[in-house]
Design a protein around this motif. Structure first.
Motif, short mmCIF file in Angstrom:
data_model
loop_
_atom_site.label_atom_id
_atom_site.label_comp_id
_atom_site.label_asym_id
_atom_site.label_seq_id
_atom_site.Cartn_x
_atom_site.Cartn_y
_atom_site.Cartn_z
N LYS A 132 5.01 -5.11 -2.18
CA LYS A 132 4.24 -5.58 -2.82
C LYS A 132 3.74 -4.02 -3.56
O LYS A 132 3.65 -3.61 -5.18
CB LYS A 132 2.95 -5.57 -2.56
N ARG A 156 -15.08 -0.32 4.45
CA ARG A 156 -13.82 -0.30 4.47
C ARG A 156 -13.31 0.03 6.16
O ARG A 156 -14.17 0.85 6.61
CB ARG A 156 -13.62 1.29 3.81
N TRP A 207 0.06 -1.96 5.50
CA TRP A 207 -0.82 -0.98 4.29
C TRP A 207 -1.00 0.07 5.04
O TRP A 207 -1.18 0.17 5.67
CB TRP A 207 -1.89 -2.10 3.61
N GLU A 237 -1.49 -6.21 9.45
CA GLU A 237 -3.18 -7.46 9.03
C GLU A 237 -2.00 -8.66 9.53
O GLU A 237 -0.91 -9.65 8.58
CB GLU A 237 -2.96 -7.47 7.52
N HIS A 283 -8.07 -8.24 8.27
CA HIS A 283 -7.12 -7.18 7.45
C HIS A 283 -7.10 -5.88 8.24
O HIS A 283 -8.50 -4.55 8.43
CB HIS A 283 -7.94 -6.93 6.35
N TYR A 322 -7.25 -2.83 10.44
CA TYR A 322 -7.40 -1.20 10.53
C TYR A 322 -7.21 -0.47 11.78
O TYR A 322 -7.86 -0.68 12.49
CB TYR A 322 -8.28 -0.64 10.22
N ASN A 328 -11.17 -8.84 -5.23
CA ASN A 328 -9.38 -9.03 -4.36
C ASN A 328 -10.63 -9.06 -3.00
O ASN A 328 -11.03 -9.26 -2.30
CB ASN A 328 -9.05 -7.34 -4.40
N HIS A 329 -9.08 -10.04 -2.31
CA HIS A 329 -9.20 -10.86 -1.37
C HIS A 329 -10.45 -11.79 -0.96
O HIS A 329 -11.17 -11.94 0.35
CB HIS A 329 -9.48 -9.69 -0.04
N ASP A 388 2.75 -0.63 1.24
CA ASP A 388 2.39 -2.08 0.78
C ASP A 388 3.49 -2.72 1.05
O ASP A 388 3.76 -3.17 -0.04
CB ASP A 388 1.09 -2.01 -0.43
N ARG A 399 -15.67 -11.76 3.20
CA ARG A 399 -15.82 -10.74 3.45
C ARG A 399 -17.11 -9.74 3.17
O ARG A 399 -17.34 -8.45 3.88
CB ARG A 399 -14.48 -9.18 3.18
N VAL A 434 0.82 -8.47 7.33
CA VAL A 434 0.75 -7.13 6.04
C VAL A 434 1.00 -6.04 6.35
O VAL A 434 -0.38 -5.35 7.81
CB VAL A 434 -0.35 -7.54 4.69
N PHE A 453 -5.73 -13.86 -0.25
CA PHE A 453 -5.77 -12.62 0.13
C PHE A 453 -5.07 -12.23 -1.11
O PHE A 453 -4.33 -12.89 -2.02
CB PHE A 453 -4.55 -12.55 1.33
#
Ligand SMILES: O=P(O)(O)OC[C@H]1O[C@@H](O)[C@H](O)[C@@H](O)[C@@H]1O
Length: 279
Positions: A175, A58, A227, A251, A151, A153, A79-80, A195, A84, A225, A68
């Motif tokens: 979303k 994370r 989020w 993102e 993605h 952060y 997910n995703h 989101d 990753r 994106v 995605f």
């Protein structure tokens, strides 16, 4: 300079440095975990992140690939995507007096969800900025449909006081409300939880948190994106509502109607450049 190291959980790390910048990259996920430009950290990384082979980390810049969000038609798929949580391989390293370059590749991964004959390459260039290029190569005779995202952060002072002027007036899919389309009013990013998939945003956006301005430039992308889970982060194992106040995911993506078809024996490259907006 490039150095090979082991991080938490024994995960292989690569430390990159250029005259004005440093970056730490985890071989699991080809994930940039940290990036300092002129001594200032740009990325947010959870202090409670999991460092275990096969679990998503994370923070930093996870790669969502080759899809995605939820898989378009396989409900059990992660997910995703699988990039990753897969271990990437080093393809090339290069250093010069002004920049450091690292190329990582993912040839075979994804188990039952793998797209056959589809490979990914991530190029990371560190100079006075951080440049990432994620290339999908379709080596098959069939077209391949992908969606993807960097993605990112970002570390921000307070997530409820962030302006992204370039998104004012931009159309987005919500979303949180069944992908309902809407238009962003003004530059202020609304309070979390949020989101959204912004469609056809400008290719250069500035993220201004009142104390610094970060510039995010994109290539090969027609969606961004945004989020932040806000208080809902307390339900996540590796995050909390308090932590969510200091990050915002912006993102660079090919998501929703911006998903791409990679033709037989063709490639598609998604790119992003992150820098301090000080000029
Ligand atoms: O917890 P994950 O799988 O890393 O996903 C985090 C978020 O990632 C964002 O990109 C999605 O738009 C959100 O819907 C999702 O919740």
């Amino acid at each position: 300079m490039i150095e090979f190291d082991r991080g938490a959980g024994g995960l292989p790390l690569i430390r990159m440095s250029a005259p004005q910048a440093t970056a730490t990259v985890c071989l699991q996920g080809a994930q940039v975990l940290a990036c300092q430009l002129k001594g200032e950290e740009l990325l947010w990384l959870s202090p409670n992140a999991d460092y275990e082979l096969g679990r998503a980390i994370r923070g930093g810049i996870p790669l969502c690939w080759p899809w995605f969000g939820a898989h378009p038609d396989q409900p059990g798929a992660p997910n995703h995507g699988y990039a990753r949580t897969a271990l990437w391989q080093v393809a090339t390293t290069e250093t010069s007096s002004t920049r450091t370059f690292l190329q990582l590749k993912l040839e075979q991964a994804g188990g039952p969800y793998a797209i056959p004959d589809c490979a990914a390459t991530l190029s990371i260039t560190l100079d006075e900025k951080l440049h990432l290029h994620l290339t999908t190569a379709n080596r098959s005779k069939q077209p391949i449909r992908i969606s993807q995202a960097f993605h990112t952060y970002l570390k921000v002072a307070q997530s409820d006081s962030v302006d992204i002027a370039a998104l004012a007036g931009c159309r987005y899919l919500d979303k949180r409300h069944n992908m309902q389309p809407n238009i962003q009013r003004g530059p202020r990013i609304p309070p979390a939880p949020i989101d959204r998939i912004y469609l056809q945003p400008p290719s250069r956006v500035v993220i201004d948190d009142g104390s610094r301005r970060l510039r995010l430039e994109s290539e090969g992308s027609g969606s961004t994106v945004v989020w932040n889970p806000g208080d809902e982060a307390d339900a996540l194992k590796d995050m909390s509502a308090e932590m969510a106040q200091h990050m915002l995911c912006v993102e660079t993506a090919n998501a929703a109607e911006d998903s791409r078809t990679v033709p037989p024996h063709g490639t598609h490259t998604l790119g992003m450049t992150l820098s301090q907006d000080i000029e």
